[in-house]
Design a protein around this motif. Structure first.
Motif, short mmCIF file in Angstrom:
data_model
loop_
_atom_site.label_atom_id
_atom_site.label_comp_id
_atom_site.label_asym_id
_atom_site.label_seq_id
_atom_site.Cartn_x
_atom_site.Cartn_y
_atom_site.Cartn_z
N UNK A 24 0.83 -1.21 0.00
CA UNK A 24 0.00 0.00 0.00
C UNK A 24 0.86 1.26 0.00
N UNK A 25 1.94 1.25 0.78
CA UNK A 25 2.85 2.39 0.86
C UNK A 25 3.46 2.68 -0.51
N UNK A 26 3.98 1.66 -1.16
CA UNK A 26 4.65 1.85 -2.45
C UNK A 26 3.67 2.24 -3.55
N UNK A 27 2.50 1.62 -3.56
CA UNK A 27 1.52 1.95 -4.60
C UNK A 27 0.95 3.35 -4.40
N UNK A 28 0.83 3.79 -3.15
CA UNK A 28 0.36 5.15 -2.88
C UNK A 28 1.36 6.17 -3.41
N UNK A 29 2.65 5.91 -3.20
CA UNK A 29 3.69 6.80 -3.71
C UNK A 29 3.68 6.83 -5.24
N UNK A 30 3.53 5.66 -5.85
CA UNK A 30 3.51 5.58 -7.31
C UNK A 30 2.30 6.30 -7.88
N UNK A 31 1.16 6.14 -7.25
CA UNK A 31 -0.07 6.79 -7.73
C UNK A 31 0.04 8.30 -7.64
N UNK A 32 0.59 8.80 -6.54
CA UNK A 32 0.69 10.24 -6.32
C UNK A 32 1.54 10.90 -7.40
N UNK A 33 2.56 10.21 -7.87
CA UNK A 33 3.47 10.79 -8.86
C UNK A 33 3.32 10.16 -10.24
N UNK A 34 2.20 9.46 -10.43
CA UNK A 34 1.87 8.91 -11.74
C UNK A 34 2.97 7.99 -12.27
N UNK A 35 3.43 7.10 -11.42
CA UNK A 35 4.46 6.12 -11.79
C UNK A 35 3.87 4.71 -11.71
#
Length: 532
Positions: free
Chosen positions: A288-299
């Protein structure tokens, strides 16, 4: 392990063979995730030496995800906010050196190096406490409150009515700051993609910024609001009213630290690092932590909970009871999980011990030395003394930037960058003992400030990169505690050797030669590898 072997990406060897076929297949399927790595992803630094295949398998997936996400705006914020901790640590060290002389004039204590010992005792306890707690209860709490504690007692120190109370507040402020070198490198590294790990060394540029800030403020306050040496003038008395400069310095620096502590909880809402959560067995939170970071920066982020769960259960990161001696022992014991890792740990601790003696002898006691040599160099005012001090600190900002760049060059890596930085610093120390003019004094002081930060900065990064993530803060905390202990001893050595002579300069030169040897002997080279 040879230097060449450590730089060569390769499969996980024996650890890989211990994984069941399904886990191996899942891992193989992820090898195409990072285009920048090319064929055959870089190996985790400690994978060949780790005894827990589940931990290594999961770490591989997490590193893949961090590489896939890459560098983002979140990392820029982390670089700044973790840099505040470096700046504050530097501030505390510089402040003690800046205010000590004037505080001695005012309070007339029986033991004049007492502030130095109080500072380093506070930092030693802080390093051990915040280091161990960061591995046991997490990085987030310590990251959010340590600077606040430091700011309150720094401001209080400015109002100290006597020498004992001043020493107490200095120690408590140092306790708050003492864990930042551990927390900052740990938090920043555990969010970094592997091709940016060298930036952990560049983070130390904030150290120079902190020293410079303290020096510039001292240039203003200490010049205009300080009394002269009462022993130089018969019947002269240094009173509080005539000696407010050091108090203004503490009030100002404490207020700045408070603003930094507020920024840490408002500019960014730090989540626990994915690598800490991994050691806790919280696989769902990692994803969840990693996917949240990726989603926030469109990665993109391809990691899944199924991949992590397929690796099995981690058994080596924590004891059955969190708050127990067994929990603390497992974090210490794991720093010696193989001969190579144990050898690296010992050399790291030895290096930090020696730098803990060498650095304060130069930096903390520099005001004493510059002041004592001022007359022969033609310096006749406190204005010129503090101007020179500020210039020296400015030069320290750029050493870590060069050190970080050099450490990311294949032919140098981390080890040989440290060797070069230490040897050049040793040469300048020997040359410094022979200076006979004001221009030479300032020039050599600036060059030493620059070159020693090349070594120091890369040592910061190397320490964090080569320690296992589940035990990183503990190992780093012990290393920094050794550094602080030797810093306290520097007060005793400085008293015996006399900082107004060149003896401490020769001691520093010899120590940097020994540091170069330790760097050469390190068996691990993090360049081209991924932090575990």
């Amino acid at each position: 392990m040879s230097h060449e072997m450590s730089n060569t990406p390769r499969p996980l060897g024996d650890v890989e063979n211990k994984l069941d076929p399904d886990v191996k297949q899942v891992r193989d399927d992820t090898n195409t995730m990072d285009d920048f790595q090319g064929p055959g992803q870089a190996q985790e630094i400690l994978a060949p030496f780790h005894a827990d295949p589940a931990f290594d398998g999961k770490m591989h997936f997490v590193n893949n995800a961090l590489d896939e996400i890459g560098w983002t705006g979140y990392h820029w914020k982390l670089f700044t906010l973790t840099g505040f901790g470096y700046a504050v640590d530097a501030l505390q060290l510089s402040l003690q050196g800046i205010i000590a002389v004037q505080a001695v004039y005012e309070f007339e204590p029986s033991y004049q190096k007492g502030l130095t010992i109080a500072l380093y005792v506070g930092m030693l306890v802080g390093a051990l406490f915040w280091g161990a707690s960061a591995d046991i209860i997490g990085r987030k709490i310590a990251f959010n409150i340590s600077l606040f504690i430091c700011s309150i007692f720094t401001i209080a120190a400015g109002a100290a009515p006597n020498w004992v109370v001043l020493g107490l507040f200095v120690a408590l402020a140092a306790f708050g700051a003492g864990g930042n070198l551990i927390l900052d490198t740990t938090v920043f590294l555990e969010y970094l993609p592997s091709n940016k790990q060298f930036l952990v060394s560049c983070l130390a540029a904030w150290w120079g910024i902190g020293c410079t800030l303290a020096g510039l403020v001292a240039w203003g306050f200490m010049t205009n609001f300080s009394c002269s040496d009462p022993t130089a003038t018969p019947y002269a008395k240094c009173t509080k009213a005539s000696n407010m400069g050091w108090r203004y310095e503490m009030y100002t620096m404490g207020s700045i630290i408070f603003a930094m502590s507020v920024a840490r909880v408002t500019v960014i809402r730090l989540q626990e690092t994915p690598k800490f959560l991994l050691g806790q067995g919280k696989d769902a939170e990692v994803v969840a932590n990693l996917k949240s970071l990726a989603t926030k920066y469109n990665r993109s982020c391809s990691i899944t909970l199924e991949q992590l769960e397929a690796c099995g259960v981690i058994h080596t990161a924590h004891a059955k009871r969190v708050f127990s001696f067994g929990e603390l022992w497992i974090h210490v014991r794991s720093l010696f999980l193989s001969k190579t890792v144990a050898y690296t740990t010992v050399l790291i601790w030895l290096s930090w011990s020696m730098i803990g003696l060498a650095y304060p002898l130069f930096n903390v006691f520099l005001p004493y030395y510059l002041s004592s040599r001022g007359v022969s160099f033609g310096v006749t005012s406190t204005y010129e003394t503090w101007r020179n001090y500020a210039l020296v600190q400015v030069c320290g900002i750029f050493g870590p930037i060069l050190g970080g760049y050099m450490s990311n060059v294949r032919v140098l890596g981390r080890r040989y960058t440290m060797v070069i930085g230490a040897l050049i610093t040793m040469a300048f120390f020997f040359a410094y003992s022979q200076v006979d003019s004001q221009a030479q004094n300032v020039a050599y002081s600036c060059m030493i400030s620059f070159t020693l930060e090349i070594y120091y900065a890369v040592l910061y990064g190397f320490t964090a990169e080569t320690l296992p993530s589940a035990h990183r803060a503990t190992g780093n905390g012990i290393a920094v505690a050794f550094c602080r202990f030797m810093g306290a001893m520097s007060a005793v050595i400085a008293t015996e050797a006399n900082t107004q002579t060149s003896a401490p300069v020769f001691i520093c030169a010899a120590l940097y030669g020994a540091l170069a040897l330790c760097a050469f002997l390190f068996p691990l080279e993090p360049y081209g590898m991924r932090a575990s």
